[in-house]
Write a protein that holds these residues in place. Sequence first.
Motif, PDB file in Angstrom:
ATOM      1  N   PHE A 184       9.657  18.228 -15.832  1.00 47.28           N
ATOM      2  CA  PHE A 184       9.368  17.076 -17.085  1.00 47.28           C
ATOM      3  C   PHE A 184       9.575  17.360 -18.124  1.00 47.28           C
ATOM      4  CE2 PHE A 184       6.089  14.308 -14.407  1.00 47.28           C
ATOM      5  CZ  PHE A 184       7.172  14.080 -13.558  1.00 47.28           C
ATOM      6  N   MET A 185       9.103  18.570 -18.833  1.00 47.30           N
ATOM      7  CA  MET A 185       9.316  18.974 -20.358  1.00 47.30           C
ATOM      8  C   MET A 185      10.914  19.094 -20.610  1.00 47.30           C
ATOM      9  SD  MET A 185       6.788  18.791 -21.849  1.00 47.30           S
ATOM     10  CE  MET A 185       7.251  19.588 -23.242  1.00 47.30           C
TER      11      MET A 185
ATOM     12  N   GLU B  63       9.727  25.899 -28.899  1.00 45.34           N
ATOM     13  CA  GLU B  63       9.562  24.789 -28.792  1.00 45.34           C
ATOM     14  C   GLU B  63      10.273  23.794 -27.709  1.00 45.34           C
ATOM     15  OE1 GLU B  63       9.661  22.470 -32.535  1.00 45.34           O
ATOM     16  OE2 GLU B  63       9.113  20.619 -31.670  1.00 45.34           O
ATOM     17  N   ARG B  64      11.590  24.226 -27.347  1.00 49.79           N
ATOM     18  CA  ARG B  64      12.429  23.537 -26.523  1.00 49.79           C
ATOM     19  C   ARG B  64      12.112  24.025 -24.982  1.00 49.79           C
ATOM     20  NH1 ARG B  64      18.681  23.347 -28.490  1.00 49.79           N
ATOM     21  NH2 ARG B  64      18.450  22.788 -30.646  1.00 49.79           N
ATOM     22  N   ALA B  65      11.409  25.229 -25.228  1.00 46.99           N
ATOM     23  CA  ALA B  65      10.767  25.693 -23.823  1.00 46.99           C
ATOM     24  C   ALA B  65       9.549  25.494 -23.428  1.00 46.99           C
ATOM     25  CB  ALA B  65      11.018  27.203 -23.674  1.00 46.99           C
ATOM     26  N   ASN B  66       9.096  24.285 -24.233  1.00 51.98           N
ATOM     27  CA  ASN B  66       7.443  24.301 -24.471  1.00 51.98           C
ATOM     28  C   ASN B  66       6.768  25.602 -24.506  1.00 51.98           C
ATOM     29  OD1 ASN B  66       5.264  22.320 -23.924  1.00 51.98           O
ATOM     30  ND2 ASN B  66       5.266  22.636 -21.850  1.00 51.98           N
ATOM     31  N   PHE B  67       6.956  26.330 -25.311  1.00 53.91           N
ATOM     32  CA  PHE B  67       6.019  27.553 -25.682  1.00 53.91           C
ATOM     33  C   PHE B  67       6.209  28.489 -24.519  1.00 53.91           C
ATOM     34  CE2 PHE B  67       5.125  24.358 -28.697  1.00 53.91           C
ATOM     35  CZ  PHE B  67       5.582  24.903 -29.895  1.00 53.91           C
TER      36      PHE B  67
ATOM     37  N   ILE C 216       4.454  35.116 -35.441  1.00 55.62           N
ATOM     38  CA  ILE C 216       4.427  33.966 -34.804  1.00 55.62           C
ATOM     39  C   ILE C 216       3.161  34.042 -33.758  1.00 55.62           C
ATOM     40  CG2 ILE C 216       5.504  32.426 -33.157  1.00 55.62           C
ATOM     41  CD1 ILE C 216       8.241  33.314 -34.677  1.00 55.62           C
ATOM     42  N   ASP C 217       2.199  33.287 -33.820  1.00 53.94           N
ATOM     43  CA  ASP C 217       0.783  33.357 -33.235  1.00 53.94           C
ATOM     44  C   ASP C 217       0.873  32.256 -32.083  1.00 53.94           C
ATOM     45  OD1 ASP C 217      -2.576  33.981 -33.650  1.00 53.94           O
ATOM     46  OD2 ASP C 217      -1.569  33.865 -31.871  1.00 53.94           O
ATOM     47  N   LEU C 218       0.968  32.558 -30.815  1.00 53.90           N
ATOM     48  CA  LEU C 218       1.083  31.659 -29.666  1.00 53.90           C
ATOM     49  C   LEU C 218      -0.479  31.681 -29.080  1.00 53.90           C
ATOM     50  CD1 LEU C 218       4.465  32.186 -28.094  1.00 53.90           C
ATOM     51  CD2 LEU C 218       3.582  30.545 -29.988  1.00 53.90           C
TER      52      LEU C 218
ATOM     53  N   ARG D  20      10.671  13.205 -27.764  1.00 55.94           N
ATOM     54  CA  ARG D  20       9.109  13.012 -28.184  1.00 55.94           C
ATOM     55  C   ARG D  20       8.428  14.233 -26.890  1.00 55.94           C
ATOM     56  NH1 ARG D  20       7.330   6.863 -27.651  1.00 55.94           N
ATOM     57  NH2 ARG D  20       5.358   7.543 -28.478  1.00 55.94           N
ATOM     58  N   LYS D  21       8.887  15.416 -27.037  1.00 52.78           N
ATOM     59  CA  LYS D  21       8.484  16.602 -26.170  1.00 52.78           C
ATOM     60  C   LYS D  21       7.220  16.817 -26.084  1.00 52.78           C
ATOM     61  CE  LYS D  21      12.481  18.022 -24.727  1.00 52.78           C
ATOM     62  NZ  LYS D  21      13.110  17.886 -23.674  1.00 52.78           N
ATOM     63  N   HIS D  22       6.363  16.630 -27.127  1.00 52.15           N
ATOM     64  CA  HIS D  22       4.864  16.911 -27.205  1.00 52.15           C
ATOM     65  C   HIS D  22       4.124  15.567 -26.519  1.00 52.15           C
ATOM     66  CE1 HIS D  22       5.177  20.384 -29.480  1.00 52.15           C
ATOM     67  NE2 HIS D  22       5.890  19.859 -30.430  1.00 52.15           N
ATOM     68  N   ASP D  23       4.801  14.528 -26.298  1.00 51.96           N
ATOM     69  CA  ASP D  23       3.981  13.688 -25.834  1.00 51.96           C
ATOM     70  C   ASP D  23       4.337  13.464 -24.102  1.00 51.96           C
ATOM     71  OD1 ASP D  23       3.436  12.643 -28.272  1.00 51.96           O
ATOM     72  OD2 ASP D  23       5.130  11.453 -28.786  1.00 51.96           O
ATOM     73  N   ILE D  24       5.391  14.171 -23.826  1.00 48.66           N
ATOM     74  CA  ILE D  24       5.777  13.901 -22.319  1.00 48.66           C
ATOM     75  C   ILE D  24       4.740  13.992 -21.200  1.00 48.66           C
ATOM     76  CG2 ILE D  24       7.042  15.007 -20.309  1.00 48.66           C
ATOM     77  CD1 ILE D  24       9.346  15.262 -22.358  1.00 48.66           C
TER      78      ILE D  24
END
Length: 450
Positions: free
Chosen positions: A356-357, A419-423, A448-450, A322-326
């Motif tokens: 943490f991520m 995504e794995r690198a938390n952008f 790919i727009d960040l 749940r990376k986006h919830d950490i």
Amino acid sequence: MSSKILVIDDDTAFCMMLKTFLQKKGYEVMNAFNANEAEACIKSQKFDVVLTDIRLPDSDGLAILKLAKEISFETQVILMTGYTDIKTAVNAMKIGAYDYVGKPINPDEILHTIEQALKKKNEKSEPVSLQKEKTSPKKSNNNTPSFVTGISSHSDQLHEYISLVAPTNMSVLIIGDSGTGKEYIAHSIHMQSKRANKPFIAVDCGAIPKELASSEFFGHLKGSFTGAVTDKTGHFEAANGGTIFLDEVGNLSYEVQIQLLRALQERKVKPIGSNNEIKVDIRVIAATNEDLSEAVKKSDFREDLYHRLNEFSIQAPKLSERKHDIMIFANHFLAAANEDLEKDILGFDKEVSDLFMNYDWPGNLREMKNTIKRSVLLTKSDVISIAVLPQEMLNANTTEEVPAYSKLNEESAIRSALERANFNKSKAAKLLDIDRKTLYNKLKLYNIDL
């Protein structure tokens, strides 16, 4: 009454940190992590200030500005962005934005901007005699939420399942590793059910000795056995009308499983030493960190009991999934630890957030809660630094590899690495084994727009 602020940003860590900061200044604050959530908040309640990022995953800040002004023209809207777009700033001011601030946000600067926005709002809507009183926020009594809803796809599915099964009387089996919040899920089901105002009785099946199991579950009368000096109400009778939660149900002995099955089938229990059966109306929720279907195959768990408990199953996801919830959970536990320890830690420094991520969290939510509480106790500054984290976290090998990719799946690999690198673009480049410049070129190539 304290002023009400809505903070909208898809950067969950920043959003939660800003919420904590503003709450400590006495404001009532809500978060939204995308335009859909923001729209629901704005339509359901009135805010004094809306603080929104200019770029959101499903819309933009200008659309939020227009909606906020349509719902309540008095609401002051402040736009935030990491993109220095003067045209956007001018357009925003033309259609009613109070101000436009650039990222990175300076907390004192944003606080000043909010205070000025409130002052302008009050000048328009309040008599002069009330202006000073209204612009001085009062401290909220309770800023810590009782539960947390994440924003990841795992969280969405989890809460969808809870909402679907809660209104029914179906038995639910919650499956998940230790520390994933199985009791929280069970309690959420209970609180959303028709039995919400009735008892919720949690039983740790692993802590009940086989010899005492019948007494614990079904109760006993005084003198029914050596040591029974008073009457005892069993867990089933105590839960009558409500929900009984059987945690780690796989630890029950085979003999106790037989007694439990009979009670569930007949909805009657007989206390030890009594000749009278007691009717019980209960809902059963069970949880396990074992594979009960394998235990059934090995004859360690009764198949009929397994099917009785497993009318509907829910998988409690690991925290590492749940990376986006950490950081949402991290900030929730930080708020709880601040309250318990009477401290005022504002957040986590970037090195801690990155760790943490990328950390695997083998102990899941329980490990995170304990880690953060310990860190709050040890922290002497405003933010938690990496120096106060447990050594095992620092020593953990958190390197993740991206599978080999070709030109055919290059875009997919880049998105996966981000995504794995938390952008974090530098980390994503390392995972892809390319330099930052090449990554930037690829981002531009694939739009790919960040």
